[in-house]
Design a protein around this motif. Structure first.
Motif, PDB file in Angstrom:
ATOM      1  N   ASN A   1       0.805  -1.225   0.000  1.00  0.00           N
ATOM      2  CA  ASN A   1       0.000   0.000   0.000  1.00  0.00           C
ATOM      3  C   ASN A   1       0.838   1.276   0.000  1.00  0.00           C
ATOM      4  N   ARG A   2       2.066   1.194  -0.539  1.00  0.00           N
ATOM      5  CA  ARG A   2       2.902   2.399  -0.628  1.00  0.00           C
ATOM      6  C   ARG A   2       3.983   2.166  -1.668  1.00  0.00           C
ATOM      7  N   ILE A   3       4.119   3.110  -2.601  1.00  0.00           N
ATOM      8  CA  ILE A   3       5.190   3.027  -3.592  1.00  0.00           C
ATOM      9  C   ILE A   3       5.827   4.399  -3.761  1.00  0.00           C
ATOM     10  N   ILE A   4       7.142   4.403  -3.801  1.00  0.00           N
ATOM     11  CA  ILE A   4       7.907   5.633  -3.994  1.00  0.00           C
ATOM     12  C   ILE A   4       8.732   5.456  -5.263  1.00  0.00           C
ATOM     13  N   PHE A   5       8.569   6.383  -6.180  1.00  0.00           N
ATOM     14  CA  PHE A   5       9.146   6.249  -7.517  1.00  0.00           C
ATOM     15  C   PHE A   5      10.144   7.368  -7.796  1.00  0.00           C
TER      16      PHE A   5
ATOM     17  N   LEU B   1       1.455   5.518 -12.296  1.00  0.00           N
ATOM     18  CA  LEU B   1       1.274   5.598 -10.849  1.00  0.00           C
ATOM     19  C   LEU B   1      -0.012   6.329 -10.500  1.00  0.00           C
ATOM     20  N   ARG B   2      -0.268   7.409 -11.192  1.00  0.00           N
ATOM     21  CA  ARG B   2      -1.483   8.188 -10.924  1.00  0.00           C
ATOM     22  C   ARG B   2      -2.735   7.351 -11.172  1.00  0.00           C
ATOM     23  N   ILE B   3      -2.746   6.613 -12.280  1.00  0.00           N
ATOM     24  CA  ILE B   3      -3.913   5.802 -12.626  1.00  0.00           C
ATOM     25  C   ILE B   3      -4.092   4.663 -11.632  1.00  0.00           C
TER      26      ILE B   3
ATOM     27  N   ILE C   1      -3.526   2.878  -4.146  1.00  0.00           N
ATOM     28  CA  ILE C   1      -2.132   2.703  -3.728  1.00  0.00           C
ATOM     29  C   ILE C   1      -1.474   4.079  -3.670  1.00  0.00           C
ATOM     30  N   PRO C   2      -1.195   4.600  -2.478  1.00  0.00           N
ATOM     31  CA  PRO C   2      -0.582   5.928  -2.403  1.00  0.00           C
ATOM     32  C   PRO C   2       0.856   5.914  -2.918  1.00  0.00           C
ATOM     33  N   TYR C   3       1.214   6.935  -3.679  1.00  0.00           N
ATOM     34  CA  TYR C   3       2.547   7.021  -4.252  1.00  0.00           C
ATOM     35  C   TYR C   3       3.174   8.361  -3.896  1.00  0.00           C
ATOM     36  N   THR C   4       4.479   8.429  -4.045  1.00  0.00           N
ATOM     37  CA  THR C   4       5.212   9.688  -4.045  1.00  0.00           C
ATOM     38  C   THR C   4       6.224   9.608  -5.177  1.00  0.00           C
ATOM     39  N   ILE C   5       6.283  10.660  -5.979  1.00  0.00           N
ATOM     40  CA  ILE C   5       7.211  10.722  -7.108  1.00  0.00           C
ATOM     41  C   ILE C   5       8.275  11.775  -6.816  1.00  0.00           C
ATOM     42  N   PHE C   6       9.528  11.385  -7.010  1.00  0.00           N
ATOM     43  CA  PHE C   6      10.637  12.328  -6.894  1.00  0.00           C
ATOM     44  C   PHE C   6      11.293  12.476  -8.262  1.00  0.00           C
ATOM     45  N   ARG C   7      11.291  13.702  -8.780  1.00  0.00           N
ATOM     46  CA  ARG C   7      11.993  13.974 -10.037  1.00  0.00           C
ATOM     47  C   ARG C   7      13.423  14.377  -9.700  1.00  0.00           C
ATOM     48  N   LEU C   8      14.317  13.425  -9.904  1.00  0.00           N
ATOM     49  CA  LEU C   8      15.710  13.626  -9.526  1.00  0.00           C
ATOM     50  C   LEU C   8      16.444  14.478 -10.551  1.00  0.00           C
TER      51      LEU C   8
ATOM     52  N   ASN D   1       0.609  10.839  -3.047  1.00  0.00           N
ATOM     53  CA  ASN D   1       0.097  11.218  -4.368  1.00  0.00           C
ATOM     54  C   ASN D   1       0.578  12.597  -4.807  1.00  0.00           C
ATOM     55  N   LYS D   2       1.818  12.902  -4.428  1.00  0.00           N
ATOM     56  CA  LYS D   2       2.424  14.167  -4.832  1.00  0.00           C
ATOM     57  C   LYS D   2       3.753  13.923  -5.544  1.00  0.00           C
TER      58      LYS D   2
END
Length: 297
Positions: free
Chosen positions: A96-100, A138-140, A147-154, A218-219
């Protein structure tokens, strides 16, 4: 490896999945469980134990813009289809958590500097297109399956453990590879380009902070230092750090890589506000730390 070491130090059991296409077995922490798999294979997770995984950190990628031009189909399979398979894994295993870890390449060549997360995305390479598509996956999945996500643009990430054998990926590691092997330094693109570079430890700190903060659900956040150096300044620091005098080491400038932006600079205000994070390792300090780590190796 840096993220895994941090997680292990805080008491997590870490399972690492990697095909070692651009990594070394020796970089994997001894206390981590390792599975050699290819995420572009839809059955990659069949061999994984049925642990109740708390979170998936998706940091597996073909992460070179240059190589995405040479083999766009492989880039598509690893970066886009691979993300789709990982999300299906989360769904099937009730994670229930993914970090991309996405990339600032998804913005394309923008003149909006420092660049906020809200601007229109205009990716200029296959790699960038696939990263942006993964963000939409991830958004879809989050919208449809909760499934809550967090996206980091490196932004340009550097530090210990980078693969010096790959001269198509990793700005600082490419340049260091030439110098360590005492080969003339070949630079693709003009020396007056600017780059926002961020040390891997600052990236790991932001990721760890997002684990415990629901506000990050989701940010999408930029991760950069919020500072920039020119390519010439970076090269001069590396040359001096490796014990050469300026003008003594041969440097050759060639034509740039397709889709390579002239300048990058991250607006990191959202990550600072939501996560209580700020980069602690300046580019000048970080380059010194990185050179020392390679010298020790």
């Amino acid at each position: 490896s840096a993220l895994s070491l941090r997680l292990i130090s805080e008491g997590y059991h870490v399972t690492i999945c990697d095909d070692l296409s651009n990594g070394k077995r020796g970089n994997i922490p001894v206390d981590a469980e390792f599975h050699k798999v290819d995420i572009s294979d839809s059955n990659f997770f069949d061999s994984l134990p049925s642990y109740p995984y708390e979170v998936v950190f998706h940091v597996a990628a073909q992460s070179s813009n240059a190589l995405s031009w040479k083999d766009p189909v492989k880039d598509l399979m690893v970066n886009q289809l691979g993300t789709f398979h990982i999300l299906n894994f989360c769904l099937q295993r009730n994670v229930n958590r993914i970090i991309f870890c996405s990339s600032m390449s998804a913005y394309g060549s923008t003149k909006n500097l420092p660049t906020p997360e809200s601007i229109e995305m205009k990716p200029d390479t296959f790699y960038a297109v696939h990263k942006l598509a993964s963000e939409h996956y991830l958004r879809i999945f989050s919208k449809e399956n909760g499934i809550p996500y967090t996206i980091f643009r490196l932004y340009t990430t550097y530090g210990h453990g980078q693969n010096l054998d790959n001269i198509d990926q990793g700005l600082l590691s490419i340049y260091l590879s030439y110098i360590i092997n005492k080969n003339p330094l070949i630079v693709k693109g003009p020396k007056n380009r600017t780059r926002d570079i961020i040390h891997v430890n600052d990236v790991v700190e932001a990721i760890m902070l997002s684990l415990s903060k629901d506000i990050s659900f989701n940010k999408t956040y930029n991760l950069g230092s919020g500072q920039y150096l020119t390519i010439e300044e970076i090269i001069n620091l590396l040359i001096k750090g490796m014990g050469y005098k300026l003008g003594e080491y041969p440097v050759k400038y060639e034509g740039g890589t397709q889709g390579d932006p002239p300048d990058t600079l991250a607006d990191i205000s959202a990550a600072m506000e939501d996560l209580g994070w700020k980069p602690r390792i300046s580019p000048l300090k970080g380059i010194g730390i990185t050179i020392d780590s390679f010298k020790k190796r």
